[in-house]
Write an enzyme that holds these catalytic residues in place. Structure first.
Site, short mmCIF file in Angstrom:
data_model
loop_
_atom_site.label_atom_id
_atom_site.label_comp_id
_atom_site.label_asym_id
_atom_site.label_seq_id
_atom_site.Cartn_x
_atom_site.Cartn_y
_atom_site.Cartn_z
CB CYS A 115 -5.42 -27.07 7.76
SG CYS A 115 -5.85 -26.88 9.50
CG ASP A 146 -2.10 0.89 1.09
OD1 ASP A 146 -2.91 0.97 2.01
OD2 ASP A 146 -2.21 1.53 0.01
CB CYS A 186 -10.46 -28.27 7.95
SG CYS A 186 -8.99 -27.31 7.60
CB CYS A 209 -8.15 -29.85 10.94
SG CYS A 209 -8.89 -28.24 11.25
CG HIS A 214 -8.52 -23.87 10.99
ND1 HIS A 214 -8.96 -24.98 10.28
CD2 HIS A 214 -9.59 -23.07 11.17
CE1 HIS A 214 -10.26 -24.86 10.05
NE2 HIS A 214 -10.67 -23.72 10.57
CG ASP A 217 -6.28 -6.01 2.00
OD1 ASP A 217 -6.82 -5.20 1.22
OD2 ASP A 217 -6.09 -5.78 3.22
N1 LIG Z 1 -10.47 -0.15 5.34
C1 LIG Z 1 -10.26 -0.37 4.00
C2 LIG Z 1 -9.00 0.19 3.44
C3 LIG Z 1 -7.78 -0.47 3.64
C4 LIG Z 1 -6.63 0.01 3.05
C5 LIG Z 1 -5.32 -0.74 3.29
S1 LIG Z 1 -5.17 -2.09 2.17
C6 LIG Z 1 -3.57 -2.66 2.47
C7 LIG Z 1 -3.09 -2.86 3.75
C8 LIG Z 1 -1.82 -3.32 3.94
C9 LIG Z 1 -1.00 -3.58 2.85
C10 LIG Z 1 -1.49 -3.39 1.56
C11 LIG Z 1 -2.77 -2.92 1.36
C12 LIG Z 1 -6.66 1.19 2.26
N2 LIG Z 1 -5.51 1.65 1.68
C13 LIG Z 1 -5.58 2.80 0.93
N3 LIG Z 1 -4.45 3.27 0.33
N4 LIG Z 1 -6.73 3.48 0.73
C14 LIG Z 1 -7.90 3.08 1.28
O1 LIG Z 1 -8.94 3.73 1.08
C15 LIG Z 1 -7.90 1.87 2.08
C16 LIG Z 1 -9.07 1.36 2.68
ZN LIG Z 2 -8.11 -26.80 9.63
#
Ligand SMILES: NCc1cc(CSc2ccccc2)c2nc(N)[nH]c(=O)c2c1
Ligand SMILES: [Zn+2]
Length: 370
Positions: free
Chosen positions: A304, A89, A302, A307, A333, A264
């Site tokens: 894994c 990010d 599961c 489990c 898990h 994510d």
């Molecule tokens: N709550 C949702 C969320 C999460 C992330 C983080 S996503 C992430 C976290 C860690 C590593 C890589 C991506 C965001 N990042 C940016 N730049 N803008 C957003 O609006 C936003 C909203």
């Molecule tokens: Zn499991």
């Protein structure tokens, strides 16, 4: 980076993201590795469970040990010993959610580190410079994640800043690009018409993929669902669509149905460490006394490592003792459960039965996960 759509089932689609460090099958879940580690897991365990890409946090690595240090040591893949694709990010969101004393100007964001209080100033260019130094495969532009609730006027003003920053991030990237990819981020709060304008602006600049940001920030589910339903189909179809920070499995089903490819979330890993485990029978809290003498595996469906080798009674015992092994076995898990869920979802799309899959799982998730 190449994006190839393999199969469509309504708006849902299976695709491949091909990077120089490997292929990602989408819809894909990406475990978050904040300080260069998916907490309690080795990279080999993450790979063995079946993950193809992990996330790493620019904000944390910039503050500690520093992006120049990581570069000097051979880059992030060598540093953390993960040689598949890594998405980072820009740090904008972490600054907004973690740092203190933030000041947003048209030039960039000033903030104090949550670690030692040192003062920092990140511009759209600097955010890309940091990610280039780390060597991540997919980078995000610097954006302003609009908090919820926010007045429409504020969101509209913020959109202009985010569009300008996206352009500056992209221009800097074009001057220094190697074979890394950069994604744009669509903001706009819960206002559909602002979201539509944001799509037009960000797509005009042109990116390798597009993310929906500013969701799952405390807004009502129905607002998040409406924005996903109305905006995801407007994002370029021939590029990856990434819904940032969303990972509740019911939300994933809704988003995949409307064409989202990448997810994510800290839900599977953070919940594991707190003893909340996702199973085919629903979510269970392993610390409950009912499991004290339960000799059965965590999840009979599961296969894994956890489990196959341990009982609920032992997992509860480890949790009550706050043993490190508790975090490890629970994380194995939950990550395995998520990985299998995404695999089954991709298979359902391939077979043209995504709607059946969604119905079946909505029933399971509503029944036990509420
Ligand atoms: N709550 C949702 C969320 C999460 C992330 C983080 S996503 C992430 C976290 C860690 C590593 C890589 C991506 C965001 N990042 C940016 N730049 N803008 C957003 O609006 C936003 C909203
Ligand atoms: Zn499991």
């Amino acid at each position: 980076m190449r994006f190839k759509i393999l199969r469509k089932d309504g708006f849902a689609r299976n695709a491949l993201i091909e990077t120089k460090r490997g292929v990602i099958h989408t819809p894909a879940f990406m475990p978050v590795g904040t300080n260069g580690t998916v907490k309690a897991m080795t990279p080999e365990e993450i790979r063995e469970i079946g993950y193809e890409i992990i996330l790493s946090n620019t904000y944390h690595l910039y503050l500690r040990p520093g992006h120049e240090t990581v570069k000097k040591l051979g880059g992030i893949h060598k540093f953390i010993n993960w040689h598949g694709p890594i998405l980072t990010d820009s740090g904008g969101f972490q600054i907004y959610s973690l740092a203190s004393l933030r000041k947003i100007t048209s030039q960039g964001v000033e903030f104090r580190s949550h670690i030692d209080g040192s003062l920092h100033f990140i511009t759209p260019e600097k955010a890309i410079e940091i990610q280039l130094a780390l060597g991540s495969d997919i980078m995000m532009v610097l954006d302003e994640c609009v908090p919820y609730p926010a007045e429409k006027e504020y969101v509209e003003k913020s959109l202009k800043l985010t569009a300008d920053w996206a352009k500056r991030s992209k221009d800097y990237f074009e001057k220094h690009r190697n074979d890394q990819a950069v994604f744009g981020i669509i903001q706009g709060g819960i206002y559909d018409e602002l979201r539509q304008k944001a799509v037009e602006e960000i797509v005009k600049t042109g990116f390798d993929g597009y993310a929906l940001g500013g969701l799952s920030v405390g807004e009502p589910k129905e607002d998040m669902y409406r924005v996903i339903k109305n905006i995801a189909p407007l994002m370029p179809e021939e590029k990856p669509r990434y819904l940032m920070g969303v990972g509740d499995l019911m939300d994933v089903l809704h988003a995949v149905e409307h064409g989202i490819d990448m997810f994510d979330c800290v839900i599977p890993t953070r919940n594991a460490r707190n003893g909340t485990l996702f199973t085919s029978q629903g979510r269970i809290s392993i610390k409950r006394s009912e499991f004290k003498e339960d000799n059965s595996p965590l999840d009979p469906d599961c296969d894994c490592y956890t489990c196959r080798n341990y009982t609920k009674a032992f997992l509860r015992h480890l949790y009550m003792c706050r043993e490190i092994l508790s975090m490890r076995l629970n994380t194995i898990h939950n990550l395995y459960f998520y990985c299998r869920f995404f695999e089954k979802m991709r298979q359902a799309i391939a077979d043209g039965r995504f709607q059946d899959f969604k119905k079946e799982w909505m029933h399971v998730l509503e029944k036990n996960f509420s």
